[in-house]
Design an enzyme around this catalytic site. Sequence first.
Site, short mmCIF file in Angstrom:
data_model
loop_
_atom_site.label_atom_id
_atom_site.label_comp_id
_atom_site.label_asym_id
_atom_site.label_seq_id
_atom_site.Cartn_x
_atom_site.Cartn_y
_atom_site.Cartn_z
N ILE A 254 -8.60 -1.12 3.01
CA ILE A 254 -9.95 -1.38 2.56
C ILE A 254 -10.64 -2.44 3.42
O ILE A 254 -11.86 -2.48 3.52
CB ILE A 254 -9.96 -1.80 1.07
N ASP A 255 -9.84 -3.30 4.09
CA ASP A 255 -10.44 -4.37 4.89
C ASP A 255 -10.67 -3.95 6.35
O ASP A 255 -11.15 -4.74 7.16
CB ASP A 255 -9.58 -5.63 4.85
N LYS B 289 -9.13 -9.89 7.41
CA LYS B 289 -8.12 -10.45 6.53
C LYS B 289 -8.26 -11.96 6.38
O LYS B 289 -7.76 -12.54 5.43
CB LYS B 289 -6.71 -10.12 7.06
N HIS C 198 0.81 -1.23 0.00
CA HIS C 198 0.00 0.00 0.00
C HIS C 198 0.84 1.26 0.00
O HIS C 198 0.30 2.36 -0.12
CB HIS C 198 -1.00 0.01 1.15
#
Length: 294
Positions: free
Chosen positions: A38-39, A180, A9
Site C-alpha cells: 500500500i505504501d 516507509k 503481507h
Amino acid sequence: CEWWYPPGHGDIYKALSASRLVEKFLTEGKEFVFVSNIDNLGATVDLTILNSLVCCEGKNEFVMEVTDKTLADVKGGTLIQYEDKLRLLEIAQVPPEHQDEFKSVSKFKIFNTNNLWIRLSAFDRVIKNNALDMEVIVNRKTLDSGLNVIQLETASGAAIKCFEGAWGVNVPRSRFLPVKTTSDLLLIMSDLYDLTHGRLCMSPLRNFQLTPLVKLGSHFKKVKDFLERFESIPRLLDLHHLTVSGDVRFGKNVTLKGTVIIIANHGERIDIPSGTILENKIVSGNLRILVYYY
C-alpha cells in the site's frame, strides 16, 4: 496500538480466500490479480506486463516485479534458484555472518518490489490443495516502550515457489516508490516528482534518474515533527545525498544540491534560513535565526 500483531503481507492469500473474493473474481471472469504494498506509490497496473501474461495462455501463474538494487536497497529481498524453483530470500533468513554478502550490490543485483501478478485459477488451486507453503520469518524488534519482541511473519512474495511457471521481470525504478519513512516522504513531496496521468514520475528536469539517498535523523521520525521542521519542502532536483541529524529546521525556498550534511550536536540547534542554497556543504555546530521586532 503496540499490541496488534502484524502477520506480514503473506496473510493476503488466506485473507482473499476466506473472504471469498477469489471465488467472486473467478465467477466474474477475471483472470489475474495484481498485488502491491500500500505504501508503494509507483505500483500501477502495467498493461505491457498484463498483456504478456495473457499471451502465455496459462503457462505463467506468478510474476514478481524486481528492479536493480542500489545502496539504498541492500536489505531488500532477492530471487534465488533452489531445487529447480524460484524462491524469495529475505535478509531476516540470512545468518549474520553472511548478511554483508547478501547486501552486496555486485552479487545480488536485483531486489523484490513486491509488485505481484497472480493467475486467479492458480491462486484458487494452491489454496484448495493446501499447497501454500511459506517460510516463517523471525523478526526481532524493539517497541517504542523499549520492550524487545519477536515478530513472526510471512512474506507474500515467498509464495512464488508454490506456483508453476513463476518468473521475475526486471522493471524500471519508477515502479518502486515506497514511503516507509519520513526520508521517503521528503523525496515524494519535493520537486523530484511530477504527477502524470495518475502516476508519479521523476521530473524531466532532473539530469540523472537515480533517486537521491536521504537520511533524516530521529528528530524527523514522526510525521508531525517532520512537517513542523520544514516551512516548505526544499528543492531537491540536483541532490545526490542528504544527511540531517539533530535539531535542524528549514526555512522557505531552500535548495539542496550535490551532497549536503547537516549535523546539530546535542543541545544545539541549526536553522537553515529561507532562500538558502546549499551545494556540497557540511553544516555543523549551532546556527539560530531569531526574528527581531522593533
